[in-house]
Design a protein around this motif. Structure first.
Motif, PDB file in Angstrom:
ATOM      1  N   HIS A 190       0.823  -1.209   0.000  1.00  0.00           N
ATOM      2  CA  HIS A 190       0.000   0.000   0.000  1.00  0.00           C
ATOM      3  C   HIS A 190       0.861   1.264   0.000  1.00  0.00           C
ATOM      4  N   ASN A 191       0.501   2.197  -0.879  1.00  0.00           N
ATOM      5  CA  ASN A 191       1.168   3.488  -0.966  1.00  0.00           C
ATOM      6  C   ASN A 191       0.306   4.520  -0.235  1.00  0.00           C
ATOM      7  N   PRO A 192       0.741   4.981   0.941  1.00  0.00           N
ATOM      8  CA  PRO A 192      -0.117   5.878   1.729  1.00  0.00           C
ATOM      9  C   PRO A 192      -0.367   7.197   1.011  1.00  0.00           C
ATOM     10  N   PRO A 193      -1.539   7.778   1.201  1.00  0.00           N
ATOM     11  CA  PRO A 193      -1.845   9.077   0.574  1.00  0.00           C
ATOM     12  C   PRO A 193      -1.098  10.207   1.277  1.00  0.00           C
ATOM     13  N   ILE A 194      -1.225  11.393   0.720  1.00  0.00           N
ATOM     14  CA  ILE A 194      -0.545  12.566   1.290  1.00  0.00           C
ATOM     15  C   ILE A 194      -1.199  12.980   2.607  1.00  0.00           C
ATOM     16  N   SER A 365      -2.654   2.950  -4.025  1.00  0.00           N
ATOM     17  CA  SER A 365      -3.294   3.917  -3.130  1.00  0.00           C
ATOM     18  C   SER A 365      -4.800   3.673  -3.020  1.00  0.00           C
ATOM     19  N   ASN A 366      -5.384   2.940  -3.980  1.00  0.00           N
ATOM     20  CA  ASN A 366      -6.801   2.601  -3.914  1.00  0.00           C
ATOM     21  C   ASN A 366      -7.061   1.331  -3.108  1.00  0.00           C
ATOM     22  N   ALA A 367      -6.013   0.651  -2.719  1.00  0.00           N
ATOM     23  CA  ALA A 367      -6.162  -0.580  -1.945  1.00  0.00           C
ATOM     24  C   ALA A 367      -6.426  -0.259  -0.483  1.00  0.00           C
ATOM     25  N   GLU A 396      -0.626   5.521  11.988  1.00  0.00           N
ATOM     26  CA  GLU A 396      -0.762   6.955  11.705  1.00  0.00           C
ATOM     27  C   GLU A 396       0.056   7.348  10.485  1.00  0.00           C
ATOM     28  N   GLU A 397       1.277   6.848  10.379  1.00  0.00           N
ATOM     29  CA  GLU A 397       2.152   7.207   9.254  1.00  0.00           C
ATOM     30  C   GLU A 397       1.605   6.715   7.926  1.00  0.00           C
ATOM     31  N   THR A 398       0.975   5.542   7.928  1.00  0.00           N
ATOM     32  CA  THR A 398       0.465   4.960   6.678  1.00  0.00           C
ATOM     33  C   THR A 398      -1.009   5.263   6.451  1.00  0.00           C
ATOM     34  N   TYR A 399      -1.625   6.035   7.362  1.00  0.00           N
ATOM     35  CA  TYR A 399      -3.056   6.359   7.264  1.00  0.00           C
ATOM     36  C   TYR A 399      -3.875   5.081   7.045  1.00  0.00           C
ATOM     37  N   ALA A 400      -3.734   4.170   7.978  1.00  0.00           N
ATOM     38  CA  ALA A 400      -4.412   2.874   7.873  1.00  0.00           C
ATOM     39  C   ALA A 400      -5.922   3.057   7.857  1.00  0.00           C
ATOM     40  N   ASP A 401      -6.582   2.238   7.055  1.00  0.00           N
ATOM     41  CA  ASP A 401      -8.046   2.251   7.027  1.00  0.00           C
ATOM     42  C   ASP A 401      -8.629   1.535   8.231  1.00  0.00           C
ATOM     43  N   TYR A 627       3.596  -8.048  13.551  1.00  0.00           N
ATOM     44  CA  TYR A 627       2.212  -7.759  13.194  1.00  0.00           C
ATOM     45  C   TYR A 627       2.046  -8.034  11.707  1.00  0.00           C
ATOM     46  N   ALA A 628       0.816  -7.997  11.227  1.00  0.00           N
ATOM     47  CA  ALA A 628       0.537  -8.250   9.809  1.00  0.00           C
ATOM     48  C   ALA A 628      -0.051  -6.996   9.177  1.00  0.00           C
ATOM     49  N   GLN A 629       0.447  -6.655   7.984  1.00  0.00           N
ATOM     50  CA  GLN A 629      -0.095  -5.536   7.217  1.00  0.00           C
ATOM     51  C   GLN A 629      -0.698  -6.087   5.935  1.00  0.00           C
TER      52      GLN A 629
END
Length: 663
Positions: A190-194, A365-367, A396-401, A627-629
């Motif tokens: 996953h590519n985190p958004p801005i 980024s859509n994932a 927080e850094e990756t803006y997890a859903d 952990y798992a991402q």
């Protein structure tokens, strides 16, 4: 012609390759251990697992120096057991009522005062009572060595120091962020958004009736429990009859003498309440409707299959003598249909993720970005919860859903929590004399989650309790959810039961905090050559085939489970309420994903088209964990699927990347 010795060596080497996949130099050391102690590779693997869990991920790498340390400790354990047995035999020769000799003045003769009176200085070897791979609790080991001298005359040091098993501080952990296993690595991570998403991209729906878990625990009636166990056999008989197209006349009572071949459906059990199940102790338990609940021994030499207590099986065979049922075939149990949705539903969720055009389905980024972690969340020697804070920072850094936190959050097996020795931060504004466990939870766990929710308002946090959670009054499994409002958790945190089945958008996810995989590994009996040689793939298959989060019955004894860091050292185990076992069943569809934390090595595998994830503990007793991402791409629909309008499978195992990462 090869000698028997060379054949034996080759056989050991092949078994080691299957269980360890070692480096050639490591393999030589492992072969040496097997020959020295006359143990098979499988038993050596289990002993290594116990050593691995105690040492922690960083300090138990499968290399030559570590294996030699493991070999040394194993040898010391064998010698210690030999001395203990010799001491017991000499005591027996002196007589049951003889007074033990060579006891230091003021010593505890029969061990009756242990923990009541101070231990006096003594050089008696008999004071050494630790089991094979037990790590003493901090308080107990420090007390014992503060007032007693070493029995072997060596320098004063704790068993932990002698084994080189000092705790590794979280700040000094090795390789944080390292990916140690990846499934579907061809997909981009996953590519985190801005910036955080303005709205939640996840719609969470509980597929489990959470109100049913609010039953009163410890009020089980034997009649209700027996009916639940009995009904499960009859339900499976109907499934197997329909799946295999059998007539009613094909079924019979396995416990009754009959020279005709029949099909019988029943539960696997042991002929003894104690000890591990083996091929010679397997008995077949019938239902009251088909066999009056009688049990009959199974003769299974002619089949290749895997059995465990509580497993529902359908067997074909003959009971010619009335003494045992000879099995000629074990019939397959049908699987639940895979989860599916309408094309219009999938398109709605795809639009929510921003996948509206052809090229959007493979844009990272859509994932969905989902992080999964399992307790414990801090090491045994502190209550800083640094791994949890680092996990929240990662989310927080990756803006997890979504962040899925599986218990125990506040662990009853943590030495400091078990002893009540709580040190809260100075800035928490809580008087130490009036602090409660709920106050400690709000400061140590809820506070970093609140900070995460403020930084990423679109996140969804899911909390699944464990029977080891101090903050849950519901002590039995199946288990009610945690009291979210009382614990000061943010509004983004959703409290669910243990176990639970939820839908994350269209994806059906089954989650259980109870470690069924470890217990199945302890109790599984493999007869013949298994179809699946990989244990980590075979064990989840049992759960999927049996359509239940915890198909094992009865659970494994507490003393056999991994030891804890508390003074008692015995695990909580699985306090099952058999009257409500039906709450652990899979009723409608096979889930797309099974999240099953376990003490076994962390993994991500596809089993029967189900994505199975064991994230491992976020914190080991002596070091950092994993952990798992998950990076889950939108489900792309073909033109035919859109036009047809029928239900379509989710195929999560094809579009989800799983990374198991060091915290």
């Amino acid at each position: 012609m090869p000698s028997k010795k060379s054949e034996s060596k080759s056989s050991i080497g092949d078994e080691l390759d299957e269980w360890f996949v070692p480096h050639p130099e490591v393999k030589i050391e492992l072969e040496s251990i097997c020959r020295l102690h006359s143990i098979p590779a499988e038993e050596l693997f289990y002993k290594w697992e116990s050593y691995h869990m105690r040492m922690g991920q960083e300090r138990a790498i499968l290399d030559v120096p570590t294996v030699r340390e493991f070999k040394k400790e194993l040898q010391e354990t064998v010698e210690r057991e030999a001395r203990t047995k010799s001491h017991m035999r000499s005591a027996d020769r002196r007589g049951a009522y003889a007074t033990p000799r060579n006891v230091a003045k003021g010593g505890d003769v029969f061990g009756m005062l242990d923990g009541i009176t101070p231990v006096q200085q003594s050089s008696s070897v008999g004071n050494k009572r630790k089991s094979d791979f037990e790590t003493p609790s901090i308080s107990k080991s420090s007390k014992a060595h503060a007032t007693s001298s070493p029995s072997d005359g060596k320098s004063l040091s704790t068993p932990t120091e002698q084994a080189g098993n000092q705790s590794v501080s979280f700040a000094a952990r090795q390789n944080p962020g390292q990916i140690i296993e990846t499934l579907n690595g061809h997909l981009d991570i996953h590519n985190p958004p801005i910036a955080p998403h303005p709205e939640p991209r996840v719609k969470l729906t509980a597929n489990t009736d959470l109100k049913k878990f609010r039953y009163r625990p410890m009020a089980m009636h034997l009649s209700e429990a027996s009916e639940v166990l009995d009904d499960r056999i009859d339900e499976f008989q109907s499934l197997i009859q329909s799946h295999h197209g059998l007539d009613d006349s094909a079924f019979g009572n396995a416990a009754a003498q009959n020279t005709n071949e029949i099909v019988a459906v029943g539960r696997i059990a042991s002929d003894s309440p104690e000890g591990k199940l083996n091929a010679a102790s397997i008995v077949f338990e019938t239902s009251r409707r088909t066999g009056a609940g009688l049990r009959v021994p199974l003769k299974i030499e002619s089949v290749s299959y895997q059995f465990f207590p509580g497993q529902i099986v359908a067997v074909r065979g003959i009971n010619a003598s009335g003494e045992y049922f000879s099995v000629s075939e074990v019939l397959d149990v049908p699987l639940l249909a895979p989860a599916a949705s309408q094309p219009s539903t999938l398109e709605t969720f795809n639009e929510r993720l921003g996948a509206t055009e052809e090229g959007d389905y493979r844009v990272s980024s859509n994932a969905l970005n989902i992080i999964v972690a399992s307790g414990p969340y801090t090491a045994d020697d502190n209550l800083a919860f640094e791994p949890l804070q680092a996990l929240c920072q990662k989310a927080e850094e990756t803006y997890a859903d979504m962040l899925i936190l599986i218990g125990p959050l506040f662990d009853t097996e943590h030495p400091l929590l078990a002893s009540g020795d709580l040190d809260l931060p100075d800035d928490c504004n809580i008087e130490p004399d009036r602090a409660t466990l709920a106050d400690a939870f709000r400061v140590l766990i809820a506070k970093p989650l609140q900070a995460l929710a403020q930084a990423v308002p679109s996140i969804t946090i899911v909390c699944i309790p464990s029977t080891r959670d101090l903050m849950n009054k519901h002590v039995s499994w199946p288990q009610d959810n945690l009291p979210g409002k009382k614990l000061g958790l943010p509004k983004q945190a959703k409290m669910v039961s243990n176990p639970v089945t939820v839908s994350i958008n269209e994806i059906v996810v089954a989650i259980s905090a109870q470690d069924i995989l470890y217990e199945l590994r302890r109790e599984e009996v493999v007869v013949g050559k298994p179809k699946e040689s990989n244990m980590l793939a075979r064990l989840p298959r049992h759960v999927i085939q049996q359509r239940h989060f915890f198909p094992l019955y009865p659970p494994v004894e507490r003393a056999i489970l991994p030891q804890t860091g508390t003074e008692e050292g015995i695990a909580t185990g699985t306090p099952i309420d058999a009257s409500y076992l039906k709450l652990g069943e899979w009723l409608e569809a096979r889930p797309d994903m099974l999240i099953q934390p376990s003490a076994l090595p962390q993994f991500a595998k596809v089993v029967e088209n189900v994505l199975v994830v064991n994230p491992g503990p976020l914190s080991k007793r002596k070091g950092a964990g994993t952990y798992a991402q998950l990076t889950i791409y939108p489900r792309k629909l073909s033109v035919e699927e859109r036009n047809k309008g029928a239900l379509v499978g989710h195929k999560l195992f094809e579009r989800a990347r799983v990374d198991v990462v060091r915290i």
